[in-house]
Design a protein around this motif. Sequence first.
Motif, PDB file in Angstrom:
ATOM      1  N   PRO A   1      29.187  10.557  13.335  1.00 11.88           N
ATOM      2  CA  PRO A   1      30.100  11.324  14.451  1.00 11.88           C
ATOM      3  C   PRO A   1      30.143  12.849  13.978  1.00 11.88           C
ATOM      4  CG  PRO A   1      31.233   9.283  13.900  1.00 11.88           C
ATOM      5  CD  PRO A   1      29.780   9.280  12.908  1.00 11.88           C
ATOM      6  N   PRO A   2      30.319  13.511  14.969  1.00 15.85           N
ATOM      7  CA  PRO A   2      30.536  15.036  14.659  1.00 15.85           C
ATOM      8  C   PRO A   2      31.463  15.612  13.883  1.00 15.85           C
ATOM      9  CG  PRO A   2      29.966  14.697  16.934  1.00 15.85           C
ATOM     10  CD  PRO A   2      30.202  13.403  16.515  1.00 15.85           C
ATOM     11  N   TYR A   3      32.534  14.888  13.794  1.00 19.65           N
ATOM     12  CA  TYR A   3      33.663  15.385  13.205  1.00 19.65           C
ATOM     13  C   TYR A   3      33.351  14.948  11.563  1.00 19.65           C
ATOM     14  CZ  TYR A   3      34.537  10.199  13.693  1.00 19.65           C
ATOM     15  OH  TYR A   3      34.716   8.863  13.931  1.00 19.65           O
ATOM     16  N   ALA A   4      32.404  14.131  11.099  1.00 21.58           N
ATOM     17  CA  ALA A   4      32.326  13.779   9.827  1.00 21.58           C
ATOM     18  C   ALA A   4      31.884  15.153   8.982  1.00 21.58           C
ATOM     19  CB  ALA A   4      31.044  12.668   9.651  1.00 21.58           C
ATOM     20  N   LYS A   5      31.127  16.183   9.802  1.00 21.40           N
ATOM     21  CA  LYS A   5      30.510  17.257   9.156  1.00 21.40           C
ATOM     22  C   LYS A   5      31.720  17.937   8.508  1.00 21.40           C
ATOM     23  CE  LYS A   5      26.741  18.131  12.144  1.00 21.40           C
ATOM     24  NZ  LYS A   5      26.086  18.930  12.981  1.00 21.40           N
ATOM     25  N   ASP A   6      33.063  18.157   9.057  1.00 23.83           N
ATOM     26  CA  ASP A   6      34.211  18.607   8.296  1.00 23.83           C
ATOM     27  C   ASP A   6      34.587  17.833   7.157  1.00 23.83           C
ATOM     28  OD1 ASP A   6      34.273  20.034  10.591  1.00 23.83           O
ATOM     29  OD2 ASP A   6      36.007  18.728  11.750  1.00 23.83           O
ATOM     30  N   TYR A   7      34.324  16.732   6.995  1.00 28.75           N
ATOM     31  CA  TYR A   7      34.776  16.038   5.719  1.00 28.75           C
ATOM     32  C   TYR A   7      33.583  16.382   4.527  1.00 28.75           C
ATOM     33  CZ  TYR A   7      34.409  12.197   2.427  1.00 28.75           C
ATOM     34  OH  TYR A   7      34.457  11.689   1.164  1.00 28.75           O
TER      35      TYR A   7
ATOM     36  N   THR B   1      35.111   7.594  17.919  1.00 27.71           N
ATOM     37  CA  THR B   1      36.063   8.662  17.595  1.00 27.71           C
ATOM     38  C   THR B   1      36.902   8.263  16.476  1.00 27.71           C
ATOM     39  OG1 THR B   1      37.716   7.512  19.338  1.00 27.71           O
ATOM     40  CG2 THR B   1      35.928   8.828  20.326  1.00 27.71           C
ATOM     41  N   LEU B   2      37.676   9.183  16.066  1.00 26.08           N
ATOM     42  CA  LEU B   2      38.876   8.996  15.218  1.00 26.08           C
ATOM     43  C   LEU B   2      40.213   8.281  15.972  1.00 26.08           C
ATOM     44  CD1 LEU B   2      39.235  12.568  13.760  1.00 26.08           C
ATOM     45  CD2 LEU B   2      38.356  10.501  12.821  1.00 26.08           C
ATOM     46  N   ASP B   3      40.226   8.100  17.093  1.00 26.96           N
ATOM     47  CA  ASP B   3      41.199   7.353  17.891  1.00 26.96           C
ATOM     48  C   ASP B   3      40.412   5.720  17.762  1.00 26.96           C
ATOM     49  OD1 ASP B   3      42.835   9.029  18.747  1.00 26.96           O
ATOM     50  OD2 ASP B   3      42.159   9.433  20.840  1.00 26.96           O
ATOM     51  N   ASP B   4      39.267   5.593  17.715  1.00 26.41           N
ATOM     52  CA  ASP B   4      38.670   4.062  17.634  1.00 26.41           C
ATOM     53  C   ASP B   4      39.042   3.757  16.216  1.00 26.41           C
ATOM     54  OD1 ASP B   4      37.578   4.006  20.033  1.00 26.41           O
ATOM     55  OD2 ASP B   4      35.761   5.098  19.428  1.00 26.41           O
ATOM     56  N   ILE B   5      38.964   4.772  14.984  1.00 28.13           N
ATOM     57  CA  ILE B   5      39.074   4.471  13.817  1.00 28.13           C
ATOM     58  C   ILE B   5      40.707   4.141  13.711  1.00 28.13           C
ATOM     59  CG2 ILE B   5      39.228   5.169  11.272  1.00 28.13           C
ATOM     60  CD1 ILE B   5      36.864   6.981  11.904  1.00 28.13           C
ATOM     61  N   ASP B   6      41.525   4.721  14.176  1.00 22.81           N
ATOM     62  CA  ASP B   6      42.962   4.636  14.076  1.00 22.81           C
ATOM     63  C   ASP B   6      43.414   3.306  14.585  1.00 22.81           C
ATOM     64  OD1 ASP B   6      44.889   5.894  12.931  1.00 22.81           O
ATOM     65  OD2 ASP B   6      45.766   7.138  14.782  1.00 22.81           O
TER      66      ASP B   6
ATOM     67  N   PHE C   1      36.950   9.261   2.768  1.00 24.94           N
ATOM     68  CA  PHE C   1      36.689   9.564   4.104  1.00 24.94           C
ATOM     69  C   PHE C   1      38.059   9.809   5.302  1.00 24.94           C
ATOM     70  CE2 PHE C   1      34.944   8.831   8.550  1.00 24.94           C
ATOM     71  CZ  PHE C   1      34.218   9.895   8.716  1.00 24.94           C
ATOM     72  N   LEU C   2      38.539   8.519   5.004  1.00 19.50           N
ATOM     73  CA  LEU C   2      39.770   8.268   6.118  1.00 19.50           C
ATOM     74  C   LEU C   2      40.839   9.246   5.530  1.00 19.50           C
ATOM     75  CD1 LEU C   2      39.791   4.576   6.876  1.00 19.50           C
ATOM     76  CD2 LEU C   2      38.704   6.475   8.035  1.00 19.50           C
ATOM     77  N   ASN C   3      40.857   9.552   4.125  1.00 23.50           N
ATOM     78  CA  ASN C   3      42.181  10.161   3.800  1.00 23.50           C
ATOM     79  C   ASN C   3      42.023  11.500   3.987  1.00 23.50           C
ATOM     80  OD1 ASN C   3      44.631   9.813   1.869  1.00 23.50           O
ATOM     81  ND2 ASN C   3      43.476  11.182   0.715  1.00 23.50           N
ATOM     82  N   TYR C   4      40.871  12.114   4.137  1.00 25.17           N
ATOM     83  CA  TYR C   4      40.901  13.603   5.029  1.00 25.17           C
ATOM     84  C   TYR C   4      41.351  13.602   6.141  1.00 25.17           C
ATOM     85  CZ  TYR C   4      38.488  17.637   6.647  1.00 25.17           C
ATOM     86  OH  TYR C   4      38.366  18.947   7.287  1.00 25.17           O
ATOM     87  N   TYR C   5      41.199  12.809   6.943  1.00 26.75           N
ATOM     88  CA  TYR C   5      41.621  13.024   8.299  1.00 26.75           C
ATOM     89  C   TYR C   5      43.183  12.532   8.379  1.00 26.75           C
ATOM     90  CZ  TYR C   5      36.672  13.340   9.229  1.00 26.75           C
ATOM     91  OH  TYR C   5      35.310  13.806   9.037  1.00 26.75           O
ATOM     92  N   TYR C   6      43.523  11.739   7.474  1.00 24.79           N
ATOM     93  CA  TYR C   6      44.832  11.409   7.123  1.00 24.79           C
ATOM     94  C   TYR C   6      45.633  12.495   6.906  1.00 24.79           C
ATOM     95  CZ  TYR C   6      49.433   9.324   5.715  1.00 24.79           C
ATOM     96  OH  TYR C   6      50.626   8.841   5.301  1.00 24.79           O
ATOM     97  N   LYS C   7      45.266  13.227   5.895  1.00 27.27           N
ATOM     98  CA  LYS C   7      46.157  14.570   5.645  1.00 27.27           C
ATOM     99  C   LYS C   7      45.983  15.456   6.520  1.00 27.27           C
ATOM    100  CE  LYS C   7      45.231  14.028   0.712  1.00 27.27           C
ATOM    101  NZ  LYS C   7      44.641  14.852  -0.739  1.00 27.27           N
ATOM    102  N   LYS C   8      44.883  15.744   7.209  1.00 30.68           N
ATOM    103  CA  LYS C   8      44.794  16.463   8.513  1.00 30.68           C
ATOM    104  C   LYS C   8      45.723  16.289   9.732  1.00 30.68           C
ATOM    105  CE  LYS C   8      41.873  19.622   6.754  1.00 30.68           C
ATOM    106  NZ  LYS C   8      41.978  20.951   6.582  1.00 30.68           N
TER     107      LYS C   8
END
Length: 355
Positions: A28-34, A77-82, A123-130
């Motif tokens: 997914p495109p947002y993976a690049k940020d991680y 999406t991140l919503d799917d993961i959530d 991976f998930l911790n990065y988006y959780y912190k954000k």
Amino acid sequence: MEKKNLTYHDEKEIEYTKRLRELLTELPPYAKDYFRAIENTSSPRTRISYAYDLQVFFRFMLEKNPSLSNKAIQDVTLDDIDRLTSSDIEEYQEYLKYYKSDNGNQKNRPVSISRKLSSLRSFLNYYYKKELLTKNVAMQVDMPKLHEKAIVRMEPDEVAILLDNIENYESQLTGQKKAYFLKTKTRDLAIITLLLGTGIRVSECVGLDLNDINFRENSIRIIRKGGKESILYFGSEVEAALKKYINGPREHIALHAQQGHENALFFSMQQRRISVHAVENLVEKYTREFVPQKKITPHKLRSTFGTSLYQETGDIYLVADVLGHSDVGTTKKHYAAIEDNRRRMAASAIKLREP
């Protein structure tokens, strides 16, 4: 910059960067940020491993979640993961034991499962912190229990047997086998002696250039994991093996080396820098012949060096430094059995009563 001016490590960095970019197009495109965020704290090779691990996770999501069955990985999406629960991650952990991939059936041992779960946690911790995820669901599941494996290494007499037999191997050969062995004998002895005498990684060995060797100080300059430069020292046996190779076969091969490989210390038969795979093969070939009771790899030669150094010095911090372990805890874990043996010796060293 011209290719011939690139070092081995420069070329590897470019190769890994290109591969990672290819893998990111499949995520997914947002993976690049991680991956951008962890660039300064991880090696390119580590990031590639993470990308492969995350591919497996996203494929699991598509296979096991009916609501995602019509999506591509890039569309998750991140919503799917959530919306995942701890039960989903437990199911993923079970899935990792055996699954089908593009390369066929995959079976993972606990250590591989643990690594893949660690990749997911990070991976998930990065988006959780954000604050892009409300939870890191992977942290709600216990990691698999890992059983410590005994260190496989050679004993001093086995090291001597190995080196002595390589030196005299031609007496056991005839014809083309003998001719081929004599072409590589001096190089192979230099490589194995260097690995046994310094404990460097096979990747560090193949990355050496001629100007990384300093015979005034009997030292080598190596590039560790993550690009850190380090200076290590070697003894007289390594010195003799290296000089015999450098002043002998290498001098001739270098005259005909392929462009971009002229500075390599160790050459293949194709006049290119020798590869990691080639060193692994030659170590396996000789040890299978002369130390058949043990399966020895270049990493086991590293373990042999570390064990010998610790037994001689008793200094676990020195062993950690020479082996390039960033955390001495890693060294202690690997050599715990040796420490236990030393403690047993201590118990019998004190006599409370004379017999």
